[in-house]
Design a protein around this motif. Structure first.
Motif, PDB file in Angstrom:
ATOM      1  N   GLY A  55       0.658  -1.250  -0.124  1.00 32.60           N
ATOM      2  CA  GLY A  55       0.112  -0.013  -0.032  1.00 32.60           C
ATOM      3  C   GLY A  55       0.910   1.068   0.009  1.00 32.60           C
ATOM      4  O   GLY A  55       2.030   1.246   0.236  1.00 32.60           O
ATOM      5  N   LEU A  56       0.219   2.386  -0.191  1.00 36.06           N
ATOM      6  CA  LEU A  56       0.801   3.729  -0.086  1.00 36.06           C
ATOM      7  C   LEU A  56       0.274   4.294   1.376  1.00 36.06           C
ATOM      8  O   LEU A  56      -0.875   3.866   1.866  1.00 36.06           O
ATOM      9  CB  LEU A  56       0.356   4.468  -1.064  1.00 36.06           C
ATOM     10  CG  LEU A  56       0.666   4.152  -2.460  1.00 36.06           C
ATOM     11  CD1 LEU A  56      -0.044   5.117  -3.796  1.00 36.06           C
ATOM     12  CD2 LEU A  56       2.054   3.952  -2.613  1.00 36.06           C
ATOM     13  N   ILE A  57       1.179   5.280   2.012  1.00 33.26           N
ATOM     14  CA  ILE A  57       0.608   5.754   3.183  1.00 33.26           C
ATOM     15  C   ILE A  57      -0.060   7.235   2.932  1.00 33.26           C
ATOM     16  O   ILE A  57       0.756   8.162   2.160  1.00 33.26           O
ATOM     17  CB  ILE A  57       1.829   6.031   4.014  1.00 33.26           C
ATOM     18  CG1 ILE A  57       2.616   4.760   4.197  1.00 33.26           C
ATOM     19  CG2 ILE A  57       1.586   6.740   5.254  1.00 33.26           C
ATOM     20  CD1 ILE A  57       4.085   4.558   4.673  1.00 33.26           C
ATOM     21  N   HIS A  58      -1.180   7.282   3.248  1.00 35.35           N
ATOM     22  CA  HIS A  58      -1.942   8.467   2.913  1.00 35.35           C
ATOM     23  C   HIS A  58      -1.872   9.547   4.219  1.00 35.35           C
ATOM     24  O   HIS A  58      -2.335   9.282   5.130  1.00 35.35           O
ATOM     25  CB  HIS A  58      -3.383   8.359   2.793  1.00 35.35           C
ATOM     26  CG  HIS A  58      -4.294   9.495   2.056  1.00 35.35           C
ATOM     27  ND1 HIS A  58      -4.574  10.470   3.051  1.00 35.35           N
ATOM     28  CD2 HIS A  58      -4.444   9.796   1.008  1.00 35.35           C
ATOM     29  CE1 HIS A  58      -5.248  11.307   2.243  1.00 35.35           C
ATOM     30  NE2 HIS A  58      -5.321  10.704   1.129  1.00 35.35           N
ATOM     31  N   VAL A  59      -0.973  10.742   3.731  1.00 33.73           N
ATOM     32  CA  VAL A  59      -0.518  11.471   5.245  1.00 33.73           C
ATOM     33  C   VAL A  59      -1.776  12.644   5.367  1.00 33.73           C
ATOM     34  O   VAL A  59      -1.409  13.133   6.178  1.00 33.73           O
ATOM     35  CB  VAL A  59       0.843  12.241   4.744  1.00 33.73           C
ATOM     36  CG1 VAL A  59       1.873  11.101   4.704  1.00 33.73           C
ATOM     37  CG2 VAL A  59       0.913  12.956   3.311  1.00 33.73           C
ATOM     38  N   GLY A  60      -2.610  12.578   4.670  1.00 34.25           N
ATOM     39  CA  GLY A  60      -3.875  13.345   5.004  1.00 34.25           C
ATOM     40  C   GLY A  60      -4.622  13.168   6.120  1.00 34.25           C
ATOM     41  O   GLY A  60      -5.422  13.720   6.722  1.00 34.25           O
ATOM     42  N   TYR A  61      -4.293  12.018   6.868  1.00 34.60           N
ATOM     43  CA  TYR A  61      -5.034  11.990   8.001  1.00 34.60           C
ATOM     44  C   TYR A  61      -4.096  11.636   9.278  1.00 34.60           C
ATOM     45  O   TYR A  61      -2.708  11.414   9.285  1.00 34.60           O
ATOM     46  CB  TYR A  61      -5.654  10.185   7.860  1.00 34.60           C
ATOM     47  CG  TYR A  61      -6.659  10.399   6.891  1.00 34.60           C
ATOM     48  CD1 TYR A  61      -7.875  10.965   7.052  1.00 34.60           C
ATOM     49  CD2 TYR A  61      -6.256  10.038   5.589  1.00 34.60           C
ATOM     50  CE1 TYR A  61      -8.989  10.691   6.158  1.00 34.60           C
ATOM     51  CE2 TYR A  61      -7.466  10.083   4.560  1.00 34.60           C
ATOM     52  CZ  TYR A  61      -8.675  10.363   4.894  1.00 34.60           C
ATOM     53  OH  TYR A  61      -9.623  10.364   3.847  1.00 34.60           O
ATOM     54  N   LYS A  62      -4.615  11.774  10.581  1.00 31.84           N
ATOM     55  CA  LYS A  62      -3.577  11.754  11.660  1.00 31.84           C
ATOM     56  C   LYS A  62      -2.777  10.412  11.948  1.00 31.84           C
ATOM     57  O   LYS A  62      -1.798  10.206  12.198  1.00 31.84           O
ATOM     58  CB  LYS A  62      -4.238  11.911  12.847  1.00 31.84           C
ATOM     59  CG  LYS A  62      -4.740  13.557  12.874  1.00 31.84           C
ATOM     60  CD  LYS A  62      -5.486  13.813  14.167  1.00 31.84           C
ATOM     61  CE  LYS A  62      -5.875  15.104  14.247  1.00 31.84           C
ATOM     62  NZ  LYS A  62      -6.782  15.559  15.553  1.00 31.84           N
ATOM     63  N   ASP A  63      -3.678   9.319  11.440  1.00 32.01           N
ATOM     64  CA  ASP A  63      -3.041   8.123  11.576  1.00 32.01           C
ATOM     65  C   ASP A  63      -2.552   7.354  10.388  1.00 32.01           C
ATOM     66  O   ASP A  63      -2.134   6.435  10.205  1.00 32.01           O
ATOM     67  CB  ASP A  63      -4.271   7.126  12.125  1.00 32.01           C
ATOM     68  CG  ASP A  63      -5.334   7.056  10.948  1.00 32.01           C
ATOM     69  OD1 ASP A  63      -5.503   7.782  10.006  1.00 32.01           O
ATOM     70  OD2 ASP A  63      -6.271   6.165  11.248  1.00 32.01           O
ATOM     71  N   GLU A  64      -2.336   8.352   9.152  1.00 29.93           N
ATOM     72  CA  GLU A  64      -1.680   7.952   8.178  1.00 29.93           C
ATOM     73  C   GLU A  64      -2.080   6.739   7.649  1.00 29.93           C
ATOM     74  O   GLU A  64      -1.314   5.626   7.683  1.00 29.93           O
ATOM     75  CB  GLU A  64      -0.215   7.879   8.333  1.00 29.93           C
ATOM     76  CG  GLU A  64       0.506   9.366   8.374  1.00 29.93           C
ATOM     77  CD  GLU A  64       2.071   9.374   8.502  1.00 29.93           C
ATOM     78  OE1 GLU A  64       2.768   8.616   8.415  1.00 29.93           O
ATOM     79  OE2 GLU A  64       2.498  10.428   8.288  1.00 29.93           O
ATOM     80  N   ARG A  65      -3.296   6.551   7.141  1.00 31.47           N
ATOM     81  CA  ARG A  65      -3.891   5.473   6.495  1.00 31.47           C
ATOM     82  C   ARG A  65      -2.996   4.737   5.312  1.00 31.47           C
ATOM     83  O   ARG A  65      -2.401   5.498   4.697  1.00 31.47           O
ATOM     84  CB  ARG A  65      -5.230   5.722   6.277  1.00 31.47           C
ATOM     85  CG  ARG A  65      -6.193   5.967   7.158  1.00 31.47           C
ATOM     86  CD  ARG A  65      -7.414   6.509   6.856  1.00 31.47           C
ATOM     87  NE  ARG A  65      -8.081   7.242   8.021  1.00 31.47           N
ATOM     88  CZ  ARG A  65      -9.277   7.382   7.888  1.00 31.47           C
ATOM     89  NH1 ARG A  65      -9.995   7.560   6.656  1.00 31.47           N
ATOM     90  NH2 ARG A  65      -9.971   7.994   8.851  1.00 31.47           N
ATOM     91  N   ILE A 109       3.260  14.339  -3.784  1.00 35.18           N
ATOM     92  CA  ILE A 109       3.725  13.318  -2.527  1.00 35.18           C
ATOM     93  C   ILE A 109       4.318  14.447  -1.544  1.00 35.18           C
ATOM     94  O   ILE A 109       4.123  15.511  -1.733  1.00 35.18           O
ATOM     95  CB  ILE A 109       4.923  12.560  -3.024  1.00 35.18           C
ATOM     96  CG1 ILE A 109       5.979  13.518  -3.768  1.00 35.18           C
ATOM     97  CG2 ILE A 109       4.276  11.590  -4.139  1.00 35.18           C
ATOM     98  CD1 ILE A 109       6.990  12.747  -4.313  1.00 35.18           C
ATOM     99  N   GLN A 110       4.510  13.748  -0.292  1.00 38.79           N
ATOM    100  CA  GLN A 110       4.935  14.700   0.866  1.00 38.79           C
ATOM    101  C   GLN A 110       6.407  15.028   0.585  1.00 38.79           C
ATOM    102  O   GLN A 110       6.544  16.384   0.688  1.00 38.79           O
ATOM    103  CB  GLN A 110       4.866  13.795   2.077  1.00 38.79           C
ATOM    104  CG  GLN A 110       5.086  14.827   3.322  1.00 38.79           C
ATOM    105  CD  GLN A 110       4.609  14.062   4.466  1.00 38.79           C
ATOM    106  OE1 GLN A 110       5.019  12.740   4.789  1.00 38.79           O
ATOM    107  NE2 GLN A 110       4.368  14.886   5.605  1.00 38.79           N
ATOM    108  N   ASN A 111       7.298  14.409   0.210  1.00 38.24           N
ATOM    109  CA  ASN A 111       8.792  14.656   0.207  1.00 38.24           C
ATOM    110  C   ASN A 111       9.355  13.798  -1.101  1.00 38.24           C
ATOM    111  O   ASN A 111       8.994  12.738  -1.201  1.00 38.24           O
ATOM    112  CB  ASN A 111       9.472  14.347   1.380  1.00 38.24           C
ATOM    113  CG  ASN A 111       8.944  15.071   2.509  1.00 38.24           C
ATOM    114  OD1 ASN A 111       9.255  16.288   2.520  1.00 38.24           O
ATOM    115  ND2 ASN A 111       8.735  14.162   3.778  1.00 38.24           N
ATOM    116  N   GLY A 112      10.201  14.397  -1.824  1.00 40.05           N
ATOM    117  CA  GLY A 112      10.674  13.673  -2.853  1.00 40.05           C
ATOM    118  C   GLY A 112      11.939  14.376  -3.432  1.00 40.05           C
ATOM    119  O   GLY A 112      12.146  15.546  -3.114  1.00 40.05           O
ATOM    120  N   SER A 113      12.969  13.667  -4.270  1.00 42.49           N
ATOM    121  CA  SER A 113      14.004  14.477  -4.896  1.00 42.49           C
ATOM    122  C   SER A 113      13.685  14.972  -6.155  1.00 42.49           C
ATOM    123  O   SER A 113      12.531  14.945  -6.574  1.00 42.49           O
ATOM    124  CB  SER A 113      14.841  13.311  -5.237  1.00 42.49           C
ATOM    125  OG  SER A 113      14.313  12.389  -6.343  1.00 42.49           O
TER     126      SER A 113
END
Length: 133
Positions: free
Chosen positions: A15-25, A73-77
């Protein structure tokens, strides 16, 4: 690529980590993506390439906007962001509905990238809706 195939792919990579939620679904289902299945292959190949480049699989949003794919994405090169731009450009030549060759259409009430068949279907519905008002 069907939604079911995309779901299988997402599950296969954990899966991918969805950072739009407190629990990072963890996202293992395309219901978190806001685009039609015609772009699933573009997104799959993008995800594979980003992972190969060392991406942490953290997404903010995946959607359609103004007829094109948006993949945040949250962070990337710099290399990761260049690859995202490539995928977004590719979406403007790919039917969002079926994945065949398409082009950006602006005369159906909203901007969509569609093949001739899906464009004609959407245009007919648009015209019918506007003649009934």
């Amino acid at each position: 690529m069907t939604d079911e195939q995309m779901n299988e792919f997402l599950e296969s990579i954990g899966g991918l980590i969805h950072v739009g939620y407190k629990d990072e679904r963890v996202v293992t289902n395309v219901y978190r993506f806001d685009h039609d299945s015609g772009w699933n292959l573009i997104v799959k190949e993008l995800i594979e390439d980003l992972i190969e480049l060392g991406w942490d699989k953290k997404i903010v949003q995946v959607k359609e906007k103004f007829g094109g794919l948006r993949f945040y994405i949250q962070n990337g090169s710099d290399e990761m962001y260049k690859r995202i731009v490539e995928a977004e450009k590719q979406s403007y030549e790919t039917c969002e509905t079926c994945g065949e060759k398409g082009e950006l259409r602006r005369d159906i009430g909203w901007w969509m990238t569609l093949c001739e068949t899906h464009y004609n279907e959407k245009k007919l519905k648009y015209e019918q809706r506007n003649t009934n008002t």
